[in-house]
Scaffold this motif. Structure first.
Motif: not given
Ligand SMILES: Cc1cc2nc3c(=O)[nH]c(=O)nc-3n(C[C@H](O)[C@H](O)[C@H](O)COP(=O)(O)O)c2cc1C
Length: 169
Positions: A36, A45-48, A50, A77, A79, A96, A100, A136, A139
């Motif tokens: 973070r 903050e365009d990533f995810k 899992t 991932s 986005l 993007s 990531a 999603e 992603e």
């Protein structure tokens, strides 16, 4: 501080086998805290991420990445559509993915500093991984870190500085 940091980098190496020891929730949270702190283009903050502990899902990922099962696996991932809104094609195709992968790099180094090991895994079928993690729409998984403790008998080879193409002008 510089010395500590470079020592960490010198010692880090990709480990593809893991002991059976569990990774505590506290360590997982520490890794995520470092992630973070990672910069992102426009602070979007365009990533995810899992975080996978489920044995079943880890097993499915193991089959498509050919890396040993680790007690925790993190999938990073991109986005692209979120970046596209602000930065058009450059955001979609470049920022993007960079965002990531920077996040994944932060995580990889945090893993090392916590006495854990990992390997950056990029060789996988995107659609297979999407399906396994229930991604999603929009992603795009770009990197996977299986995270755990090194097997006891691991003997680390000292790292040598690699040849890089550097142009001084
Ligand atoms: C973008 C990227 C993709 C990678 N993909 C894989 C992979 O799919 N499977 C694997 O075993 N290692 C993978 N690696 C790990 C590299 O093989 C490893 O970092 C390299 O051999 C250098 O070794 P070191 O990490 O111990 O310094 C990948 C590394 C990067 C940076």
């Amino acid at each position: 501080m510089y010395k500590e940091f470079t020592e960490l980098l010198e010692k880090r190496q990709s480990i593809r086998k893991f002991s059976q020891d569990k990774v505590s929730e506290e360590l997982v949270e520490k890794i995520l805290k470092v992630v973070r702190l990672a910069p992102t283009a426009g602070n979007l903050e365009d990533f995810k991420i899992t975080v996978i502990k489920s044995r079943e899902i880890r097993g499915a990922l193991q089959e498509v990445t050919f890396v040993d099962d680790a007690p925790v696996v993190m999938v990073f991932s991109a986005l692209p559509q979120a970046s596209k809104k602000f930065y058009g094609e450059r955001g979609e195709k470049l920022y993007s993915i960079q965002d990531a992968t920077i996040a994944c790099t932060y995580a990889m180094l945090a893993v090392e500093s916590l006495g854990l090991v990992t390997t950056w895994v990029g060789n996988f079928d995107e659609n297979e991984v999407k399906s396994i993690i229930g991604a999603e729409e929009g992603e795009v998984p770009v990197a996977i870190l299986p995270i755990g403790y090194a097997p006891e008998n691991l003997v680390a080879e000292p790292k040598e500085l690699k040849e890089k193409e550097i142009k001084y002008i």
